[in-house]
Design a protein around this motif. Structure first.
Motif, PDB file in Angstrom:
ATOM      1  N   ASN A   1       0.757  -1.203   0.050  1.00 37.67           N
ATOM      2  CA  ASN A   1       0.067   0.020  -0.008  1.00 37.67           C
ATOM      3  C   ASN A   1       0.866   1.329  -0.004  1.00 37.67           C
ATOM      4  OD1 ASN A   1      -2.172  -1.585   0.150  1.00 37.67           O
ATOM      5  ND2 ASN A   1      -2.591  -1.420   2.308  1.00 37.67           N
ATOM      6  N   ARG A   2       2.079   1.152   0.771  1.00 41.97           N
ATOM      7  CA  ARG A   2       2.964   2.427   0.822  1.00 41.97           C
ATOM      8  C   ARG A   2       3.688   2.560  -0.546  1.00 41.97           C
ATOM      9  NH1 ARG A   2       6.069   0.864   6.491  1.00 41.97           N
ATOM     10  NH2 ARG A   2       4.242   1.549   7.795  1.00 41.97           N
ATOM     11  N   PHE A   3       3.808   1.709  -1.215  1.00 40.48           N
ATOM     12  CA  PHE A   3       4.745   1.765  -2.702  1.00 40.48           C
ATOM     13  C   PHE A   3       3.565   2.186  -3.699  1.00 40.48           C
ATOM     14  CE2 PHE A   3       8.199  -0.961  -0.995  1.00 40.48           C
ATOM     15  CZ  PHE A   3       9.202   0.010  -1.605  1.00 40.48           C
TER      16      PHE A   3
ATOM     17  N   ILE B   1       1.230   9.422  -5.745  1.00 40.37           N
ATOM     18  CA  ILE B   1       1.451  10.762  -5.491  1.00 40.37           C
ATOM     19  C   ILE B   1       2.753  11.145  -6.347  1.00 40.37           C
ATOM     20  CG2 ILE B   1       2.240  12.235  -3.685  1.00 40.37           C
ATOM     21  CD1 ILE B   1       0.846  10.677  -1.600  1.00 40.37           C
ATOM     22  N   GLY B   2       3.721  10.392  -6.687  1.00 43.12           N
ATOM     23  CA  GLY B   2       4.706  10.689  -7.399  1.00 43.12           C
ATOM     24  C   GLY B   2       4.818  10.719  -8.869  1.00 43.12           C
TER      25      GLY B   2
ATOM     26  N   MET C   1       0.846   4.160  -2.731  1.00 44.70           N
ATOM     27  CA  MET C   1       0.742   5.460  -2.567  1.00 44.70           C
ATOM     28  C   MET C   1       1.811   6.456  -3.201  1.00 44.70           C
ATOM     29  SD  MET C   1      -1.564   7.566  -1.469  1.00 44.70           S
ATOM     30  CE  MET C   1      -2.533   6.390  -0.537  1.00 44.70           C
ATOM     31  N   ILE C   2       2.949   5.964  -2.811  1.00 48.01           N
ATOM     32  CA  ILE C   2       4.114   6.615  -3.639  1.00 48.01           C
ATOM     33  C   ILE C   2       4.029   6.763  -5.008  1.00 48.01           C
ATOM     34  CG2 ILE C   2       6.525   6.753  -3.799  1.00 48.01           C
ATOM     35  CD1 ILE C   2       7.058   5.296  -1.188  1.00 48.01           C
ATOM     36  N   ALA C   3       3.847   5.923  -5.867  1.00 49.99           N
ATOM     37  CA  ALA C   3       3.411   5.850  -7.061  1.00 49.99           C
ATOM     38  C   ALA C   3       2.430   6.683  -7.548  1.00 49.99           C
ATOM     39  CB  ALA C   3       3.366   4.201  -7.514  1.00 49.99           C
TER      40      ALA C   3
ATOM     41  N   PHE D   1       9.880  10.666 -12.598  1.00 50.29           N
ATOM     42  CA  PHE D   1       8.788   9.954 -12.175  1.00 50.29           C
ATOM     43  C   PHE D   1       7.652   9.620 -13.438  1.00 50.29           C
ATOM     44  CE2 PHE D   1       9.538  11.756  -7.786  1.00 50.29           C
ATOM     45  CZ  PHE D   1       9.330  10.739  -7.015  1.00 50.29           C
TER      46      PHE D   1
ATOM     47  N   SER E   1       9.289   6.783 -15.376  1.00 51.07           N
ATOM     48  CA  SER E   1       9.019   5.599 -14.767  1.00 51.07           C
ATOM     49  C   SER E   1       7.518   5.116 -14.666  1.00 51.07           C
ATOM     50  CB  SER E   1       9.407   5.775 -12.987  1.00 51.07           C
ATOM     51  OG  SER E   1      10.789   6.328 -13.029  1.00 51.07           O
TER      52      SER E   1
END
Length: 451
Positions: free
Chosen positions: A30-32, A38-39, A34-36, A385, A388
């Protein structure tokens, strides 16, 4: 209808990436995610939304506030059709599970419907976010220039929803119908590769139409393009109004709050989808048999190939390259898509000197002002970003294996080497065009010395 829904649910459950189990893995997942989001997704959406906002503000001064929105939606539909041509051909005729599905007691129309809607859902995640940002940017500008009551009229809101789905559905329907009909023709040649090149033909056709929009205006520029829109002398938009009529009709409904164009858009979408199902009923089964025969002939040809002895790392890298280049779907979505970066860099270098902002920015960079360095650094980070997020080579590293995914653990090669080969091929096909784009823009801004 029930069989179509059941098949759709089966495709959705079997073809989606499984989520990890365990509390720690779920949190990390879930963290990754969310990072993807947002980023990657947030910066892209903000940029697209702002461009639409600025373009709509400009068009209000020409009394043509919806022309900018129409142009962007037409571009989305055009690219959806270009990339959808090889995609739908592969999905309809060369998916690995078709040999099992054809034995089920389902009609060709039901199988086609399930394939179509699952592909529509799976392939439009990124595009949907871009479209959503376009509409948000337009409505924010409309509220600023016309007031909230006029901008958020119920007809305009409903028309935006219809236009959102219509701009993605109609290109995919066209691609499906073309694939179904051409398969009957190409089976006589025993070469389906001819079909994959139709996407290149479509891309060239749209590019030519876009360039013809500047005919009679002297040179290619944003102002000249906007002028051609206002005077209704834009070749690209005029042809797209015929190819993608719902884009034009829903845009007019948004601008004028007209109900008839909205109803017409819904009827056109429904009629085209029914037509595609009818074509599938008549041709899909024959096309599947033809695809099976062609696939068997290709296997026999490949069995006669000679093999060379290579190191494990070289063999794995060669395997990844062959997987990426084996059909037009991967070539278009994974390899050719990376060519956007150098093309965009060349266009930027040609057009940027015409804008006062970039002249001022170059002067600030030449004067070594810290703010200009921070802005440039932020632009490159955003580009990283976005690059990627758009890198389909990395995101499809394991799904490209298809039904052979389980075979990876049985290969006489360390799993770490296999993963490194996938990383290397992603870097190889992405780094060179991105490095060229970055180097070109860097030289343009005159910052090669301090880099």
């Amino acid at each position: 209808m029930n069989k179509t829904r059941s098949l759709y649910k089966a495709f959705s459950s079997n073809l989606e990436m499984p989520k990890p189990t365990g509390e720690k893995k779920v949190k990390l997942y879930n963290r990754f995610g969310m990072i993807a989001f947002i980023g990657i997704m947030v910066p892209v959406s903000i940029v697209i939304g702002y461009v639409t906002y600025a373009l709509t503000n400009l068009m209000y001064s020409f009394d043509g506030n919806a022309y900018g929105l129409l142009t962007e939606i037409d571009l989305i539909s055009a690219f959806a059709m270009v990339f959808g041509m090889p995609l739908m051909f592969s999905v309809l005729f060369f998916s690995s599970d078709l040999q099992f599905l054809t034995a089920l007691p389902v009609t060709p129309g039901s199988l086609y419907g399930a394939r179509f809607w699952h592909t529509f859902k799976a392939e439009n995640v990124m595009t949907s976010n871009v479209l959503f940002a376009i509409y948000i940017g337009y409505f924010i500008s409309a509220i600023k220039n016309a007031g909230i009551k006029e901008a958020l009229h119920p007809v305009a809101l409903i028309a935006s929803v219809v236009g959102f789905f219509g701009s993605l559905l109609i290109p995919l329907i066209y691609c499906s119908i073309i694939a179904l009909l051409l398969m009957l023709v190409l089976k006589r040649f025993n070469r389906v590769s001819i079909y994959y090149y139709t996407s290149i033909v479509v891309f060239v056709a749209f590019a030519v139409m876009f360039l013809l929009s500047f005919e009679g205006y002297g040179k290619i520029s944003v102002i000249n393009y906007l002028n051609s829109l206002v005077v209704s002398d834009n070749t690209f938009t005029s042809i797209c109004n015929i190819l993608f009529p719902t884009n034009y009709l829903t845009t007019m409904a948004i601008e004028n709050h007209s109900v008839l164009p909205l109803i017409g858009s819904v009827l056109i979408i429904a009629a085209l989808y029914v037509l595609s199902v009818l074509v599938a009923h008549l041709t899909y089964r024959k096309g599947l048999f033809a695809a099976a025969v062609i696939s068997n002939k290709k296997r026999h040809r490949k069995s006669s190939f000679s093999y060379k002895k290579r190191s494990v790392s070289v063999s794995l890298l060669s395997k990844e390259i062959k997987v990426l280049t084996r059909n037009m779907t991967y070539r278009m979505n994974c390899v050719f898509a990376n060519l956007i970066w150098p093309i965009a860099a060349v266009i930027f270098i040609i057009e940027a000197p015409k804008f006062e902002f970039f002249k001022l920015f170059r002067a600030k960079l030449a004067g070594n002002e810290p703010v200009s360095h921070i802005i440039l650094f932020g632009a490159f980070i955003a580009m990283a970003f976005i690059g990627s997020g758009l890198n389909s080579i990395a995101s499809t590293s394991f799904t490209r294996e298809g039904v052979h995914l389980d075979m990876l653990k049985y290969l006489p090669a360390d799993l770490g080497k296999q993963i490194r080969a996938k990383v290397r091929v992603a870097i190889l096909f992405t780094f060179i065009p991105v490095a060229f784009a970055v180097a070109s823009v860097t030289v343009f801004f005159g910052v090669s010395a301090w880099l």
